[in-house]
Motif scaffolding. Structure first.
Motif, PDB file in Angstrom:
ATOM      1  N   ARG A  13      46.221  36.757  67.157  1.00  0.00           N
ATOM      2  CA  ARG A  13      47.460  37.506  67.368  1.00  0.00           C
ATOM      3  C   ARG A  13      47.533  38.739  66.470  1.00  0.00           C
ATOM      4  O   ARG A  13      48.191  39.712  66.820  1.00  0.00           O
ATOM      5  CB  ARG A  13      48.660  36.590  67.149  1.00  0.00           C
ATOM      6  CG  ARG A  13      48.824  35.578  68.286  1.00  0.00           C
ATOM      7  CD  ARG A  13      49.782  34.450  67.925  1.00  0.00           C
ATOM      8  NE  ARG A  13      51.109  34.882  67.600  1.00  0.00           N
ATOM      9  CZ  ARG A  13      52.095  35.101  68.482  1.00  0.00           C
ATOM     10  NH1 ARG A  13      51.861  34.936  69.776  1.00  0.00           N
ATOM     11  NH2 ARG A  13      53.297  35.475  68.082  1.00  0.00           N
ATOM     12  N   VAL A  66      44.926  31.001  67.595  1.00  0.00           N
ATOM     13  CA  VAL A  66      45.863  30.139  68.297  1.00  0.00           C
ATOM     14  C   VAL A  66      45.322  29.895  69.702  1.00  0.00           C
ATOM     15  O   VAL A  66      44.877  30.842  70.363  1.00  0.00           O
ATOM     16  CB  VAL A  66      47.254  30.790  68.380  1.00  0.00           C
ATOM     17  CG1 VAL A  66      48.187  29.978  69.272  1.00  0.00           C
ATOM     18  CG2 VAL A  66      47.856  30.954  66.995  1.00  0.00           C
ATOM     19  N   VAL A 109      46.389  25.661  65.872  1.00  0.00           N
ATOM     20  CA  VAL A 109      46.416  26.810  64.974  1.00  0.00           C
ATOM     21  C   VAL A 109      45.273  26.599  63.981  1.00  0.00           C
ATOM     22  O   VAL A 109      45.292  25.639  63.207  1.00  0.00           O
ATOM     23  CB  VAL A 109      47.758  26.933  64.230  1.00  0.00           C
ATOM     24  CG1 VAL A 109      47.794  28.225  63.416  1.00  0.00           C
ATOM     25  CG2 VAL A 109      48.928  26.887  65.208  1.00  0.00           C
ATOM     26  N   THR A 126      49.164  23.390  77.059  1.00  0.00           N
ATOM     27  CA  THR A 126      49.889  24.598  76.691  1.00  0.00           C
ATOM     28  C   THR A 126      50.933  24.926  77.751  1.00  0.00           C
ATOM     29  O   THR A 126      52.078  25.277  77.431  1.00  0.00           O
ATOM     30  CB  THR A 126      48.908  25.768  76.515  1.00  0.00           C
ATOM     31  OG1 THR A 126      47.937  25.426  75.511  1.00  0.00           O
ATOM     32  CG2 THR A 126      49.634  27.036  76.105  1.00  0.00           C
ATOM     33  N   LEU A 165      50.060  34.383  75.126  1.00  0.00           N
ATOM     34  CA  LEU A 165      50.017  33.924  73.743  1.00  0.00           C
ATOM     35  C   LEU A 165      49.968  35.088  72.758  1.00  0.00           C
ATOM     36  O   LEU A 165      50.376  34.945  71.600  1.00  0.00           O
ATOM     37  CB  LEU A 165      48.817  33.009  73.525  1.00  0.00           C
ATOM     38  CG  LEU A 165      48.864  31.651  74.245  1.00  0.00           C
ATOM     39  CD1 LEU A 165      47.566  30.887  74.036  1.00  0.00           C
ATOM     40  CD2 LEU A 165      50.048  30.816  73.755  1.00  0.00           C
ATOM     41  N   THR A 215      53.528  28.475  67.736  1.00  0.00           N
ATOM     42  CA  THR A 215      52.348  28.655  66.895  1.00  0.00           C
ATOM     43  C   THR A 215      52.552  28.206  65.460  1.00  0.00           C
ATOM     44  O   THR A 215      51.624  28.306  64.649  1.00  0.00           O
ATOM     45  CB  THR A 215      51.923  30.137  66.892  1.00  0.00           C
ATOM     46  OG1 THR A 215      52.885  30.923  66.188  1.00  0.00           O
ATOM     47  CG2 THR A 215      51.794  30.672  68.314  1.00  0.00           C
TER      48      THR A 215
END
Length: 435
Positions: A297, A280, A270, A61, A232, A249
């Motif tokens: 999210r 995510v 995802v 990431t 994120l 994402t």
């Protein structure tokens, strides 16, 4: 966290540590911009939030963030072939975007000895060959540690310094992740393997992975990993634009081997559950360590786990912690408030693609939404574009240009009219009238 919620989270974490026979484990929940709850179980030293564990593939990431920073600066493009920035590899015709999404057909591991348990080498030392290209480009998702090693080398050569230095100076320190390093530094857990049939352990080795470091080298703490979770969730600290994080994402390659709906964006997985919840994040494993960081999210909540065991821990623990929080303390959404329409009201409402009804709506954030009305049809949101146009953000019309006119909407080659096949509108092929 409410005391009752914390009790549920502690009970779940304690059971995971015991049933997984994990020497030590740190788990936490991210909410409201930081680590809202955490605990340490097993032989974890105090303070547990500041003990380093290996992140494994969560490092990917961070690597993706470094690549996307270069893209946003205009120093490279996701459609660039690898050869343009890293000449001389057998994957030179594969694009940087394909490497980010595990769609380049690169081998899962680097050639030579088991890279996670032996000292690393340089790119030249890998001596890559045609055997390291295992699939055609863009054919299917194939997880590749090698691909992220190559991406890290692209970052290093573009910036003129080591990938780990770029990651630290441009991502980790700006986010306040001061305890995230490429080797253990200060208070750090020892990695162990636990015997499958006995209650005994042995130490696992740890070496610098060199060119493979961007695939899994980083060490971090619960406190620092929580900050990556906040990133994120949208607080990007100016390291990336929020729109770029959103781009990370978007599903690219679908992992058909997963039990549920699973896809990979750029540097993150995802996952969509049966209840529609979308998570995510990324998991990570290195000899002696397992890790996971996942965020919801929509709920603006995340969960993390760090453990010093090679195997045994249930990888679903972060998702289970998120489900516990969602059930016990669901997020109270922001109140709806009016906002100006980004286009004249007369342009909103029903439109027709041929005889099929659609509706154009203004939605929060100054966006437009076009979707089928009472039936199937392509659905997309649109952001303002140049010269009064609108650009598709997602769905069927992602990237396409929408042009608005009082009598017709044009989108790609389609013409939407106020009435089905309105004879006064420029309908391709003309209209004969209804009988």
């Amino acid at each position: 966290m409410l005391d009752s919620t914390a009790a549920v989270l502690l009970a779940r974490t304690a059971r995971a540590q015991r049933d997984g026979r994990v020497p030590s484990l740190v788990a936490g929940v991210v909410r409201d911009g930081g680590l809202a709850w955490s605990t340490g179980r097993g032989a974890v030293p105090e303070p547990h939030r500041d003990v380093q564990y290996r992140l494994g593939s969560i490092s990917k990431t961070v690597t993706a963030i470094t690549v996307l920073r270069l893209r946003d600066e205009g120093l490279l493009g996701l459609d660039d072939p690898l050869d343009r920035h890293l000449p001389g590899t057998p994957l030179g015709d594969r694009t940087l975007g394909q490497l980010l999404g595990h769609l380049a057909g690169a081998g899962s591991e680097s050639p030579g000895q088991w890279w996670e348990r032996t000292p690393g080498t340089t790119l030249d030392g890998l001596a890559l060959s045609a055997a390291d290209v295992v699939l055609p480009a863009a054919r299917r998702f194939h997880y590749s540690n090698l691909g992220f090693g190559l991406l890290g080398e692209v970052v290093a050569r573009t910036r003129g310094r080591r990938w780990s230095d770029v990651a630290r100076e441009e991502v980790l320190l700006p986010l306040g992740m001061t305890r995230t390093t490429d080797r253990p530094d200060g208070r750090a857990a020892q990695g162990y393997a636990v015997h499958p049939w006995a209650e005994v352990t042995q130490r696992e080795p740890e070496h610098h992975a060199e060119v493979m470091a961007p695939a899994g080298q980083l060490w971090s703490t619960a406190g620092d990993l929580a900050r990556l979770g906040v990133f994120l969730l949208g607080d990007t600290g100016d390291v990336l634009a929020p729109g770029t994080v959103e781009e990370m994402t978007l599903p690219a390659g679908v992992d058909a081997s997963a039990a549920g709906w699973s896809a990979y964006g750029m540097g993150v997985y995802v996952l969509r559950g049966a209840d529609g919840t979308v998570l995510v994040g990324h998991g990570g494993s290195m000899p002696g360590f397992l890790a996971g960081l996942w965020v919801d999210r929509e709920e603006r909540t995340g969960a993390l786990v760090l453990a010093n065991t090679t195997s045994g821990l249930d990888g679903g623990l972060p998702a289970a912690l998120l489900a516990d929080v969602r059930a016990a303390e669901p997020r109270v959404v922001d109140a709806w408030v009016p906002e100006p329409s980004p286009v004249p009201l007369e342009l909103l409402g029903p439109w027709y693609w041929g005889p099929s009804p659609y509706v154009l709506r203004a939605v929060p954030g100054g966006l437009l939404h076009l979707g089928g009305l009472g039936g199937p049809g392509g659905t997309s949101r649109f952001r303002p574009g140049p010269d009064g146009t609108w650009i598709g953000l997602d769905g069927y019309f992602a990237g396409e240009t929408l042009r608005l006119d009082r009598h017709a909407l044009t989108l790609a080659t389609f013409v939407f009219t106020r009435t089905p096949y309105d004879p006064a509108a420029p309908v391709p092929g003309g209209t004969e009238g209804w009988t």
